[in-house]
Design a protein around this motif. Structure first.
Motif, PDB file in Angstrom:
ATOM      1  N   ILE A   1       0.823  -1.214   0.000  1.00  0.00           N
ATOM      2  CA  ILE A   1       0.000   0.000   0.000  1.00  0.00           C
ATOM      3  C   ILE A   1       0.859   1.267   0.000  1.00  0.00           C
ATOM      4  O   ILE A   1       0.344   2.374   0.103  1.00  0.00           O
ATOM      5  N   GLY A   2       2.169   1.079  -0.119  1.00  0.00           N
ATOM      6  CA  GLY A   2       3.040   2.230  -0.327  1.00  0.00           C
ATOM      7  C   GLY A   2       3.371   3.050   0.916  1.00  0.00           C
ATOM      8  O   GLY A   2       3.673   4.228   0.809  1.00  0.00           O
ATOM      9  N   VAL A   3       3.320   2.434   2.096  1.00  0.00           N
ATOM     10  CA  VAL A   3       3.683   3.193   3.299  1.00  0.00           C
ATOM     11  C   VAL A   3       4.986   2.705   3.935  1.00  0.00           C
ATOM     12  O   VAL A   3       5.391   3.186   4.984  1.00  0.00           O
ATOM     13  N   ILE A   4       5.655   1.769   3.254  1.00  0.00           N
ATOM     14  CA  ILE A   4       6.865   1.186   3.851  1.00  0.00           C
ATOM     15  C   ILE A   4       7.987   2.230   3.987  1.00  0.00           C
ATOM     16  O   ILE A   4       8.781   2.177   4.921  1.00  0.00           O
ATOM     17  N   ASP A   5       8.037   3.185   3.044  1.00  0.00           N
ATOM     18  CA  ASP A   5       9.092   4.199   3.121  1.00  0.00           C
ATOM     19  C   ASP A   5       8.966   5.014   4.397  1.00  0.00           C
ATOM     20  O   ASP A   5       9.939   5.273   5.092  1.00  0.00           O
ATOM     21  N   GLU A   6       7.720   5.399   4.667  1.00  0.00           N
ATOM     22  CA  GLU A   6       7.462   6.198   5.853  1.00  0.00           C
ATOM     23  C   GLU A   6       7.723   5.389   7.120  1.00  0.00           C
ATOM     24  O   GLU A   6       8.344   5.877   8.071  1.00  0.00           O
ATOM     25  N   LEU A   7       7.270   4.142   7.112  1.00  0.00           N
ATOM     26  CA  LEU A   7       7.490   3.270   8.266  1.00  0.00           C
ATOM     27  C   LEU A   7       8.989   3.013   8.463  1.00  0.00           C
ATOM     28  O   LEU A   7       9.508   3.113   9.580  1.00  0.00           O
ATOM     29  N   GLY A   8       9.663   2.712   7.356  1.00  0.00           N
ATOM     30  CA  GLY A   8      11.096   2.428   7.428  1.00  0.00           C
ATOM     31  C   GLY A   8      11.891   3.616   7.954  1.00  0.00           C
ATOM     32  O   GLY A   8      12.804   3.463   8.762  1.00  0.00           O
ATOM     33  N   ALA A   9      11.518   4.814   7.497  1.00  0.00           N
ATOM     34  CA  ALA A   9      12.213   6.019   7.947  1.00  0.00           C
ATOM     35  C   ALA A   9      11.980   6.245   9.440  1.00  0.00           C
ATOM     36  O   ALA A   9      12.891   6.634  10.171  1.00  0.00           O
ATOM     37  N   TRP A  10      10.764   5.965   9.871  1.00  0.00           N
ATOM     38  CA  TRP A  10      10.440   6.134  11.300  1.00  0.00           C
ATOM     39  C   TRP A  10      11.251   5.152  12.153  1.00  0.00           C
ATOM     40  O   TRP A  10      11.830   5.514  13.177  1.00  0.00           O
ATOM     41  N   VAL A  11      11.300   3.893  11.706  1.00  0.00           N
ATOM     42  CA  VAL A  11      12.056   2.860  12.433  1.00  0.00           C
ATOM     43  C   VAL A  11      13.519   3.281  12.556  1.00  0.00           C
ATOM     44  O   VAL A  11      14.128   3.211  13.625  1.00  0.00           O
ATOM     45  N   LEU A  12      14.060   3.754  11.452  1.00  0.00           N
ATOM     46  CA  LEU A  12      15.470   4.141  11.436  1.00  0.00           C
ATOM     47  C   LEU A  12      15.739   5.316  12.372  1.00  0.00           C
ATOM     48  O   LEU A  12      16.683   5.307  13.162  1.00  0.00           O
ATOM     49  N   GLU A  13      14.878   6.322  12.280  1.00  0.00           N
ATOM     50  CA  GLU A  13      15.083   7.500  13.110  1.00  0.00           C
ATOM     51  C   GLU A  13      14.907   7.187  14.600  1.00  0.00           C
ATOM     52  O   GLU A  13      15.717   7.586  15.428  1.00  0.00           O
ATOM     53  N   GLN A  14      13.842   6.449  14.926  1.00  0.00           N
ATOM     54  CA  GLN A  14      13.600   6.094  16.336  1.00  0.00           C
ATOM     55  C   GLN A  14      14.735   5.256  16.905  1.00  0.00           C
ATOM     56  O   GLN A  14      15.158   5.455  18.040  1.00  0.00           O
ATOM     57  N   SER A  15      15.219   4.297  16.124  1.00  0.00           N
ATOM     58  CA  SER A  15      16.254   3.421  16.668  1.00  0.00           C
ATOM     59  C   SER A  15      17.599   4.148  16.773  1.00  0.00           C
ATOM     60  O   SER A  15      18.361   3.897  17.702  1.00  0.00           O
ATOM     61  N   CYS A  16      17.860   5.075  15.864  1.00  0.00           N
ATOM     62  CA  CYS A  16      19.086   5.880  15.994  1.00  0.00           C
ATOM     63  C   CYS A  16      18.995   6.783  17.225  1.00  0.00           C
ATOM     64  O   CYS A  16      19.961   6.956  17.960  1.00  0.00           O
ATOM     65  N   ARG A  17      17.808   7.349  17.446  1.00  0.00           N
ATOM     66  CA  ARG A  17      17.597   8.149  18.667  1.00  0.00           C
ATOM     67  C   ARG A  17      17.848   7.313  19.910  1.00  0.00           C
ATOM     68  O   ARG A  17      18.421   7.776  20.895  1.00  0.00           O
ATOM     69  N   GLN A  18      17.366   6.066  19.855  1.00  0.00           N
ATOM     70  CA  GLN A  18      17.538   5.155  20.998  1.00  0.00           C
ATOM     71  C   GLN A  18      19.023   4.877  21.246  1.00  0.00           C
ATOM     72  O   GLN A  18      19.464   4.829  22.390  1.00  0.00           O
ATOM     73  N   MET A  19      19.772   4.710  20.173  1.00  0.00           N
ATOM     74  CA  MET A  19      21.227   4.494  20.318  1.00  0.00           C
ATOM     75  C   MET A  19      21.855   5.681  21.028  1.00  0.00           C
ATOM     76  O   MET A  19      22.687   5.523  21.931  1.00  0.00           O
ATOM     77  N   ALA A  20      21.450   6.880  20.614  1.00  0.00           N
ATOM     78  CA  ALA A  20      21.995   8.096  21.222  1.00  0.00           C
ATOM     79  C   ALA A  20      21.631   8.147  22.709  1.00  0.00           C
ATOM     80  O   ALA A  20      22.447   8.525  23.557  1.00  0.00           O
ATOM     81  N   ARG A  21      20.390   7.747  23.019  1.00  0.00           N
ATOM     82  CA  ARG A  21      19.950   7.723  24.425  1.00  0.00           C
ATOM     83  C   ARG A  21      20.779   6.718  25.225  1.00  0.00           C
ATOM     84  O   ARG A  21      21.234   7.003  26.325  1.00  0.00           O
ATOM     85  N   TRP A  22      20.964   5.520  24.670  1.00  0.00           N
ATOM     86  CA  TRP A  22      21.795   4.510  25.348  1.00  0.00           C
ATOM     87  C   TRP A  22      23.207   5.046  25.578  1.00  0.00           C
ATOM     88  O   TRP A  22      23.797   4.832  26.628  1.00  0.00           O
ATOM     89  N   ASP A  23      23.737   5.732  24.587  1.00  0.00           N
ATOM     90  CA  ASP A  23      25.080   6.322  24.730  1.00  0.00           C
ATOM     91  C   ASP A  23      25.111   7.233  25.956  1.00  0.00           C
ATOM     92  O   ASP A  23      26.030   7.172  26.773  1.00  0.00           O
ATOM     93  N   ARG A  24      24.098   8.096  26.046  1.00  0.00           N
ATOM     94  CA  ARG A  24      24.054   9.048  27.168  1.00  0.00           C
ATOM     95  C   ARG A  24      23.905   8.330  28.501  1.00  0.00           C
ATOM     96  O   ARG A  24      24.410   8.777  29.514  1.00  0.00           O
ATOM     97  N   GLU A  25      23.183   7.187  28.481  1.00  0.00           N
ATOM     98  CA  GLU A  25      22.960   6.435  29.720  1.00  0.00           C
ATOM     99  C   GLU A  25      24.146   5.548  30.089  1.00  0.00           C
ATOM    100  O   GLU A  25      24.121   4.863  31.106  1.00  0.00           O
TER     101      GLU A  25
END
Ligand code: C2E
Ligand code: CA
Ligand code: CA
Ligand code: CA
Length: 275
Positions: free
Chosen positions: A83-107
């Motif tokens: 249905i053509g929403v994988i790009d948006e979902l994929g971008a969200w997954v990537l951004e959220q998980s990179c943010r999480q990495m940054a959070r883990w770094d800080r912790e």
């Protein structure tokens, strides 16, 4: 339509008989879910088989459906592509998980590598590389810490376009792993041409290790292939100590599976690892 996909709806033939209405409803739910970010990311550790040190985590997406509960990616990734929403979902997954990495770094929870699954649609998109680049910049994650997992069939389907994308990603500094290795039809010539780092030995071969001599032989062959091409190997779905011992003995570099850890939320994972 443009979004109906090369593969049509074959995957859904069985559910179609239960009613096209149900499928349509789920599609609408999924569109909304992507807009509202109704997804939860789980992370599963990837360990060095010899020392059991944490080498990375793989991000695994779940859909928190208000009516149906937690849905596994096998129940919605294909639909998201169609249905053509994988790009948006994929971008969200990537951004959220990179943010999480940054959070883990800080912790102070140091996760060396983040592994993210790419779908075939994403790899065929011209602006994927720029998008990944800007997410890395925004979140401050070094490209060397991001690994993208692609399957053999994704590479082989539109080989030249895929190779161009993979080359650009490599130039950016991210590493590439071949997911579910051994289940697709990859030509060894392509493996040599591609800027790959890792072969992920598919779970189906690991499952009966030490019980089925054919699987023992296949796994040995993949590890040897990896070694001769200068690629690291990671075994998926490691559930028993016997499997881990076999893999370690044969020179497989890393493992991932229930023996070490199930996938878990970011908080659970960090808590379990830091104790
Ligand atoms: P995969 O990339 O092969 O991911 C590994 C799957 O095996 C995961 O299922 C994981 O939970 C499961 N697993 C891990 N260790 C074990 C084990 O020891 N035993 C057994 N029996 N299973 C194990 P999951 O989370 O349901 O994901 C299914 C597939 O969905 C993934 O297969 C991946 O291809 C896809 N996927 C997940 N998240 C994403 C995403 O964000 N984007 C895209 N495009 N695909 C995703
Ligand atoms: Ca994967
Ligand atoms: Ca896999
Ligand atoms: Ca798989």
């Amino acid at each position: 339509t443009k979004n109906s996909g090369r593969n049509g709806f074959s995957f859904y033939d069985s559910t179609m008989s239960e009613g096209a209405g149900e499928r349509l409803r789920l599609e609408q739910d999924l569109r909304g879910a992507v807009q509202r970010h109704e997804f939860i990311l789980h992370y599963q550790p990837q360990l060095a088989l010899g020392t059991r040190e944490l080498r990375g985590v793989e991000v695994l997406c779940r859909w928190h459906h208000p009516r149906l509960g937690l849905l596994s990616p096998d129940q919605f990734i294909r639909m998201a592509e169609e249905i053509g929403v994988i790009d948006e979902l994929g971008a969200w997954v990537l951004e959220q998980s990179c943010r999480q990495m940054a959070r883990w770094d800080r912790e102070g929870f140091r996760v060396p590598r983040l592994a993210v699954n790419l779908s075939v649609r994403e790899i065929e998109r011209a602006d994927l590389v720029d998008q990944i680049k800007s997410i890395l910049q925004r979140t401050g994650i070094a490209p060397q810490r991001l690994e993208l997992e692609v399957t053999e069939s994704m590479i082989m389907r539109r080989a030249d376009a895929a190779i161009a994308t993979l080359m650009s990603l490599r130039a950016l500094g991210v590493t590439l792993a071949v997911d579910d290795f051994g289940t697709g039809y990859s030509s060894l010539a392509y493996l040599k041409r591609l800027p790959l780092h890792r072969l992920k030995i598919d779970r189906s071969f690991v499952e009966k290790l030490t019980e089925d001599s054919n699987d023992d032989a296949i796994v040995r062959a993949i590890i040897a292939l990896g070694r001769s091409l200068g690629l690291e190997t990671l075994a998926e779905g490691v559930e028993t100590q016997e499997q881990a011992d076999f893999l370690c003995r044969e020179g497989c570099d890393e493992g991932q599976g229930y023996l070490f850890s199930r996938s878990a939320t970011a908080a659970t994972l960090a808590a379990g690892w830091l104790v």
